[in-house]
Design a protein around this motif. Structure first.
Motif, PDB file in Angstrom:
ATOM      1  N   THR A 120      44.560  33.095  21.275  1.00  0.00           N
ATOM      2  CA  THR A 120      44.205  31.741  21.714  1.00  0.00           C
ATOM      3  C   THR A 120      43.193  31.800  22.852  1.00  0.00           C
ATOM      4  O   THR A 120      43.311  32.614  23.773  1.00  0.00           O
ATOM      5  N   HIS A 121      42.207  30.943  22.775  1.00  0.00           N
ATOM      6  CA  HIS A 121      41.165  30.933  23.815  1.00  0.00           C
ATOM      7  C   HIS A 121      41.045  29.619  24.573  1.00  0.00           C
ATOM      8  O   HIS A 121      41.186  29.587  25.776  1.00  0.00           O
ATOM      9  N   HIS A 122      40.748  28.535  23.846  1.00  0.00           N
ATOM     10  CA  HIS A 122      40.333  27.323  24.548  1.00  0.00           C
ATOM     11  C   HIS A 122      41.170  26.106  24.205  1.00  0.00           C
ATOM     12  O   HIS A 122      40.965  25.493  23.162  1.00  0.00           O
ATOM     13  N   PRO A 123      42.086  25.740  25.113  1.00  0.00           N
ATOM     14  CA  PRO A 123      42.826  24.504  24.916  1.00  0.00           C
ATOM     15  C   PRO A 123      41.948  23.298  25.275  1.00  0.00           C
ATOM     16  O   PRO A 123      41.050  23.419  26.121  1.00  0.00           O
ATOM     17  N   ASP A 169      36.412  32.628  15.295  1.00  0.00           N
ATOM     18  CA  ASP A 169      35.837  31.472  15.979  1.00  0.00           C
ATOM     19  C   ASP A 169      35.986  31.686  17.467  1.00  0.00           C
ATOM     20  O   ASP A 169      36.816  32.474  17.920  1.00  0.00           O
ATOM     21  N   HIS A 170      35.125  31.043  18.233  1.00  0.00           N
ATOM     22  CA  HIS A 170      35.263  31.146  19.678  1.00  0.00           C
ATOM     23  C   HIS A 170      34.985  29.804  20.356  1.00  0.00           C
ATOM     24  O   HIS A 170      35.709  29.408  21.255  1.00  0.00           O
ATOM     25  N   GLY A 171      33.942  29.128  19.921  1.00  0.00           N
ATOM     26  CA  GLY A 171      33.540  27.884  20.601  1.00  0.00           C
ATOM     27  C   GLY A 171      34.386  26.694  20.212  1.00  0.00           C
ATOM     28  O   GLY A 171      33.884  25.633  19.851  1.00  0.00           O
ATOM     29  N   ASP A 238      28.712  30.896  20.355  1.00  0.00           N
ATOM     30  CA  ASP A 238      29.720  31.136  21.397  1.00  0.00           C
ATOM     31  C   ASP A 238      30.302  29.799  21.833  1.00  0.00           C
ATOM     32  O   ASP A 238      30.614  28.948  21.001  1.00  0.00           O
ATOM     33  N   LEU A 239      30.411  29.599  23.133  1.00  0.00           N
ATOM     34  CA  LEU A 239      31.075  28.377  23.596  1.00  0.00           C
ATOM     35  C   LEU A 239      30.280  27.132  23.247  1.00  0.00           C
ATOM     36  O   LEU A 239      29.069  27.184  23.008  1.00  0.00           O
ATOM     37  N   SER A 240      30.991  26.017  23.218  1.00  0.00           N
ATOM     38  CA  SER A 240      30.397  24.745  22.826  1.00  0.00           C
ATOM     39  C   SER A 240      30.845  23.671  23.796  1.00  0.00           C
ATOM     40  O   SER A 240      31.792  23.852  24.564  1.00  0.00           O
ATOM     41  N   PRO A 331      24.224  34.360  26.958  1.00  0.00           N
ATOM     42  CA  PRO A 331      24.877  33.260  27.664  1.00  0.00           C
ATOM     43  C   PRO A 331      26.359  33.171  27.314  1.00  0.00           C
ATOM     44  O   PRO A 331      26.809  33.763  26.337  1.00  0.00           O
ATOM     45  N   HIS A 332      27.092  32.437  28.123  1.00  0.00           N
ATOM     46  CA  HIS A 332      28.505  32.271  27.816  1.00  0.00           C
ATOM     47  C   HIS A 332      28.873  30.791  27.888  1.00  0.00           C
ATOM     48  O   HIS A 332      28.935  30.121  26.878  1.00  0.00           O
ATOM     49  N   GLY A 333      29.059  30.263  29.100  1.00  0.00           N
ATOM     50  CA  GLY A 333      29.495  28.870  29.188  1.00  0.00           C
ATOM     51  C   GLY A 333      28.374  27.880  28.976  1.00  0.00           C
ATOM     52  O   GLY A 333      27.229  28.127  29.365  1.00  0.00           O
ATOM     53  N   LEU A 398      29.537  32.883  34.343  1.00  0.00           N
ATOM     54  CA  LEU A 398      30.179  32.646  33.045  1.00  0.00           C
ATOM     55  C   LEU A 398      30.395  31.165  32.729  1.00  0.00           C
ATOM     56  O   LEU A 398      29.852  30.636  31.780  1.00  0.00           O
ATOM     57  N   HIS A 399      31.237  30.504  33.520  1.00  0.00           N
ATOM     58  CA  HIS A 399      31.671  29.152  33.143  1.00  0.00           C
ATOM     59  C   HIS A 399      31.523  28.182  34.310  1.00  0.00           C
ATOM     60  O   HIS A 399      31.439  28.599  35.462  1.00  0.00           O
ATOM     61  N   ASN A 400      31.521  26.886  33.977  1.00  0.00           N
ATOM     62  CA  ASN A 400      31.309  25.844  34.994  1.00  0.00           C
ATOM     63  C   ASN A 400      32.375  24.765  34.928  1.00  0.00           C
ATOM     64  O   ASN A 400      32.893  24.470  33.854  1.00  0.00           O
ATOM     65  N   GLY A 443      37.057  34.987  34.704  1.00  0.00           N
ATOM     66  CA  GLY A 443      36.473  34.494  33.452  1.00  0.00           C
ATOM     67  C   GLY A 443      36.227  33.002  33.601  1.00  0.00           C
ATOM     68  O   GLY A 443      35.340  32.569  34.318  1.00  0.00           O
ATOM     69  N   HIS A 444      37.086  32.228  32.957  1.00  0.00           N
ATOM     70  CA  HIS A 444      36.969  30.784  33.123  1.00  0.00           C
ATOM     71  C   HIS A 444      37.460  30.363  34.497  1.00  0.00           C
ATOM     72  O   HIS A 444      38.142  31.119  35.203  1.00  0.00           O
ATOM     73  N   LEU A 445      37.135  29.116  34.867  1.00  0.00           N
ATOM     74  CA  LEU A 445      37.756  28.488  36.006  1.00  0.00           C
ATOM     75  C   LEU A 445      38.195  27.095  35.566  1.00  0.00           C
ATOM     76  O   LEU A 445      37.652  26.548  34.603  1.00  0.00           O
ATOM     77  N   ASN A 464      41.449  35.000  36.555  1.00  0.00           N
ATOM     78  CA  ASN A 464      40.893  36.342  36.725  1.00  0.00           C
ATOM     79  C   ASN A 464      41.379  37.298  35.646  1.00  0.00           C
ATOM     80  O   ASN A 464      42.543  37.279  35.254  1.00  0.00           O
ATOM     81  N   LYS A 465      40.459  38.153  35.228  1.00  0.00           N
ATOM     82  CA  LYS A 465      40.767  39.110  34.156  1.00  0.00           C
ATOM     83  C   LYS A 465      41.542  40.309  34.692  1.00  0.00           C
ATOM     84  O   LYS A 465      42.316  40.922  33.976  1.00  0.00           O
ATOM     85  N   LEU A 466      41.270  40.689  35.927  1.00  0.00           N
ATOM     86  CA  LEU A 466      41.949  41.858  36.495  1.00  0.00           C
ATOM     87  C   LEU A 466      42.753  41.445  37.727  1.00  0.00           C
ATOM     88  O   LEU A 466      42.318  40.597  38.507  1.00  0.00           O
ATOM     89  N   GLY A 503      49.626  37.043  28.397  1.00  0.00           N
ATOM     90  CA  GLY A 503      48.469  37.406  27.583  1.00  0.00           C
ATOM     91  C   GLY A 503      47.272  36.996  28.404  1.00  0.00           C
ATOM     92  O   GLY A 503      47.418  36.516  29.527  1.00  0.00           O
ATOM     93  N   GLU A 504      46.077  37.159  27.858  1.00  0.00           N
ATOM     94  CA  GLU A 504      44.881  36.838  28.636  1.00  0.00           C
ATOM     95  C   GLU A 504      44.517  35.366  28.466  1.00  0.00           C
ATOM     96  O   GLU A 504      44.040  34.972  27.415  1.00  0.00           O
ATOM     97  N   PRO A 505      44.750  34.564  29.497  1.00  0.00           N
ATOM     98  CA  PRO A 505      44.467  33.137  29.351  1.00  0.00           C
ATOM     99  C   PRO A 505      42.980  32.879  29.560  1.00  0.00           C
ATOM    100  O   PRO A 505      42.514  32.858  30.679  1.00  0.00           O
ATOM    101  N   HIS A 506      42.253  32.719  28.491  1.00  0.00           N
ATOM    102  CA  HIS A 506      40.809  32.546  28.649  1.00  0.00           C
ATOM    103  C   HIS A 506      40.502  31.260  29.394  1.00  0.00           C
ATOM    104  O   HIS A 506      39.842  31.261  30.409  1.00  0.00           O
ATOM    105  N   GLN A 507      41.008  30.170  28.872  1.00  0.00           N
ATOM    106  CA  GLN A 507      40.646  28.871  29.438  1.00  0.00           C
ATOM    107  C   GLN A 507      41.912  28.087  29.748  1.00  0.00           C
ATOM    108  O   GLN A 507      42.938  28.251  29.084  1.00  0.00           O
TER     109      GLN A 507
HETATM  110 CU1  K7E Z   1      36.107  31.199  26.915  1.00  0.00          CU
HETATM  111 CU2  K7E Z   1      37.269  34.776  27.586  1.00  0.00          CU
HETATM  112 CU3  K7E Z   1      34.888  33.287  28.689  1.00  0.00          CU
HETATM  113 CU4  K7E Z   1      36.694  33.727  25.082  1.00  0.00          CU
HETATM  114  S1  K7E Z   1      36.126  33.214  27.047  1.00  0.00           S
HETATM  115  S2  K7E Z   1      35.993  35.807  25.408  1.00  0.00           S
END
Ligand code: K7E
Length: 654
Positions: A120-123, A169-171, A238-240, A331-333, A398-400, A443-445, A464-466, A503-507
């Protein structure tokens, strides 16, 4: 410093926590000394500590990363309130262990295969007029491209839809401003069909794109037949983000492989990350989802692949619905400003964030003022002509997220992955205002409603990732670290570290708690997945056991402190369905249900009815019981399933 301390003491005295300021001072000083706390620490504690029974102002929905779940916590206390089972079985909630939840998980079987995890990435929270309405939550699974819908009335997943053409999928998930659609962008380019195509066919056959899932906002379900895919080149979308206000009707998705690089490290070729970073720019995809939705209604504008409508690139281009704008490397965000005018894009391999002006983009579109076309015939808008300004932020932006003073001060916060910082800057002037260190590699904020038309104040959370040295060591796999940052003053201040062990909470997305109105019980006999009366609803006095052929139906009830019936005898080989209704009306009087050996479990919140079906394929005696400690006589809340072999002669021991 001294003044703050004094203020704190007089405050403590005023609220009657201590009998006198002097006692408080010595007590507090003693604790501070013993625990090595600074005055800043004491202030941070006062800003986050929530006394017993206290409530939080904001509720955060965080992706649970590889757990395939969603985590819910409060701000500013950072207390975890719930893990919601989504793509992964979750035993406590019976998620995946009773018939009704198995049905939802089965909708999410990917290409016919049961998948028992998700990335899971983006709620995203559903929106009305560009602000969170607190009704529905959506989240994507990057590994097996799917979107899940969670009902914020009971915080339960109600639907999982599988993307029939993407292979990742990611975006997604991103709602459009009135929740007309949920946008889900592809990530790794792959053939839309499910056949073999060698890598040499990458540019010709592999594809990316954005799926626009039609959303029934009232009932909270995706309508698959009215959904469509916008085909795009395999640039690794990527992100949308969805446009709003002046950019309403448009969508923005970036990408990181304008090189169309296909890898081959085993053949001595540069690895993916090198090949995909050759060009100085990648592409921001700008598309008119509103117009494309109209076009998709005409069969001659679409091809149907694996049962979903796909709008080919040339149809989108011909109708002025798809454009590319160069954007900084890798690019990312991509984040649209609250008024919909500015689109902020961060390039991971660039030190800049680039602010695009939607007005300028539309000028270019109107005048067909293009710098050229890509190999697929998509018009490219000159980057300089679309740009408002560029801000030099630091390494790895990365993100805004937008802040409450976005209108007057262009307030925006950006995560810097490499520098491990959050930067506050002004997207109207591209001036940097402040920065704070985080621990580590953010990563995200998450701002408070920070991506809506109405960003709230006070906090930003760094995801934070780490964690490295932030917590007690627990082995090589560390928790993730969510850090709460106070943004109410001129300078940002770090307030709190929360370990995330899921787990790794992306967003994560935050909403004012006052916007959520969850129920405390179900109307008696409800099936939460249909919202209607469950076929197995049973009231007190209606309990019965019905046999139809070799299928035995148990209509049972649970209420403190018994399960009725208490004896169920079936033949070996029978199919057994327990229909169970929790008759409780009292808040929080949940019961659980399990049967020895049969690997079933149900969670019965007050008023709920569930079905639990299994084949009684083993002879013997199997206790069943309530799995929630629900009363002083909880242990007595049990019964026996007796399975006998009809072909066997049993000798009486009496
Ligand atoms: Cu929205 Cu981890 Cu920057 Cu997916 S993220 S990789």
């Amino acid at each position: 410093m001294r003044r703050t301390f004094k203020r704190l003491l007089s405050l403590a005295a005023a609220v009657g926590l201590v009998s006198s300021a002097a006692v408080a001072q010595s007590e507090l000083e003693k604790i501070m000394k013993e625990r090595g706390l600074t005055q800043d620490d004491i202030l941070a504690a006062a800003k986050t500590y929530t006394p017993s029974g206290g409530r939080d102002k904001y509720i955060v929905f965080s992706s649970g990363g590889q757990s395939g779940q969603i985590m819910v916590y409060g701000v500013p206390s950072m207390r975890i309130l719930k893990f919601i089972g989504v793509f992964t079985p979750e035993p406590w909630q019976g998620w995946g262990y009773d018939d009704d939840t198995k049905k939802v998980l089965k909708e999410g079987w990917y290409r016919g295969k049961p998948i028992t995890w998700g990335d899971t990435h983006h709620p995203a929270i559903s929106e009305t007029n560009g602000v969170y309405d607190g009704k529905w939550l959506a989240i994507n699974d990057k590994a097996n491209p799917r979107i899940a819908i969670i009902d914020l009335k009971d915080f339960v997943t109600k639907q999982i839809v599988v993307n029939p053409v993407f292979k990742s999928d990611h975006g997604g998930a991103f709602f459009t401003p009135n929740s007309e659609y949920i946008l889900e962008a592809c990530q790794y380019g792959a053939p839309f069909d499910n056949e073999y195509h060698p890598m040499e066919e990458y540019a010709d056959v592999y594809r990316g794109g954005v799926t626009c899932w039609k959303f029934d906002h009232e009932n909270g379900r995706v309508i698959k037949d009215e959904s469509f895919v916008i085909e795009m080149p395999p640039y690794m979308q990527d992100l949308s983000d969805a446009g709003k206000e002046m950019s309403y009707g448009w969508g923005f998705t970036n990408s990181f492989n304008s090189e169309l690089y296909t890898g081959g490290i085993e053949k001595g070729l540069p690895p993916f990350e090198a090949g995909m970073s050759r060009n100085d720019t990648d592409y921001l995809h700008v598309y008119n989802w509103r117009k494309l939705a109209e076009l998709a209604k005409d069969p001659k504008n679409v091809k149907v692949i694996n049962g979903i409508k796909v709008i080919p690139i040339e149809v989108a281009v011909k109708n002025d619905c798809l454009f590319l704008i160069p954007e900084p490397k890798s690019p990312h965000g991509v984040d649209v400003s609250p008024d919909g005018r500015y689109i902020v894009v961060c390039g991971k391999l660039d030190t800049h964030a680039t602010v695009y002006d939607f007005k300028k983009i539309m000028e270019a579109v109107k005048n067909h003022d293009f710098a050229g076309k890509d190999p697929y015939g998509i018009p490219i808008i000159d980057m300089k002509k679309a740009m408002h300004c560029q801000a030099e932020l630091g390494l790895g932006p990365l993100h805004n997220q937008y802040g409450p003073k976005w209108k007057t001060e262009g307030e925006i916060y950006t995560s810097l992955y490499v520098d491990s910082q959050v930067v506050k800057w002004d997207y109207l002037t591209c001036e940097v205002k402040d920065r704070v260190n985080v621990n580590y590699n953010i990563g995200h904020l998450c701002g408070m409603e920070g991506k809506t038309e109405d960003p709230q104040g006070e906090y930003i959370i760094a995801l934070n990732k780490l964690a490295i040295d932030r917590f007690n060591p627990i082995g090589p796999l560390h928790p993730q670290n969510h850090q709460l940052i106070d943004i109410s003053g001129k300078k940002m201040k770090l307030l709190y570290d929360m370990p995330v062990p899921l787990g790794e909470p992306h967003q994560a997305v935050a909403i004012r708690a006052s916007k959520l109105h969850p129920e405390v019980r179900y109307p008696m006999g409800t099936n939460p997945f249909t919202g209607k009366v469950h076929e197995g609803k049973t009231l007190a006095g209606q309990e019965k056991i019905v046999r139809k052929g070799n299928h035995v139906y148990v209509y049972g009830t649970l209420v403190r402190s018994h399960i009725n019936p208490e004896h169920v005898t079936v033949n070996k080989g029978d199919i057994v369905t327990f229909y169970l209704t929790n008759l409780e009306r009292a808040e929080d009087e949940t019961h659980g249900f399990t049967v020895d050996w049969y690997n079933v479990h149900a969670s019965l919140e007050p008023g709920k009815t569930v079905a639990v079906t299994f084949k009684a394929d083993r002879e013997g005696v199997f206790p069943y019981y309530c799995t929630e400690f629900c009363s002083a006589l909880h242990l007595e809340m049990m019964g026996y399933l007796l399975v006998k072999d009809p072909n066997k002669k049993y000798k009486s021991v009496k």
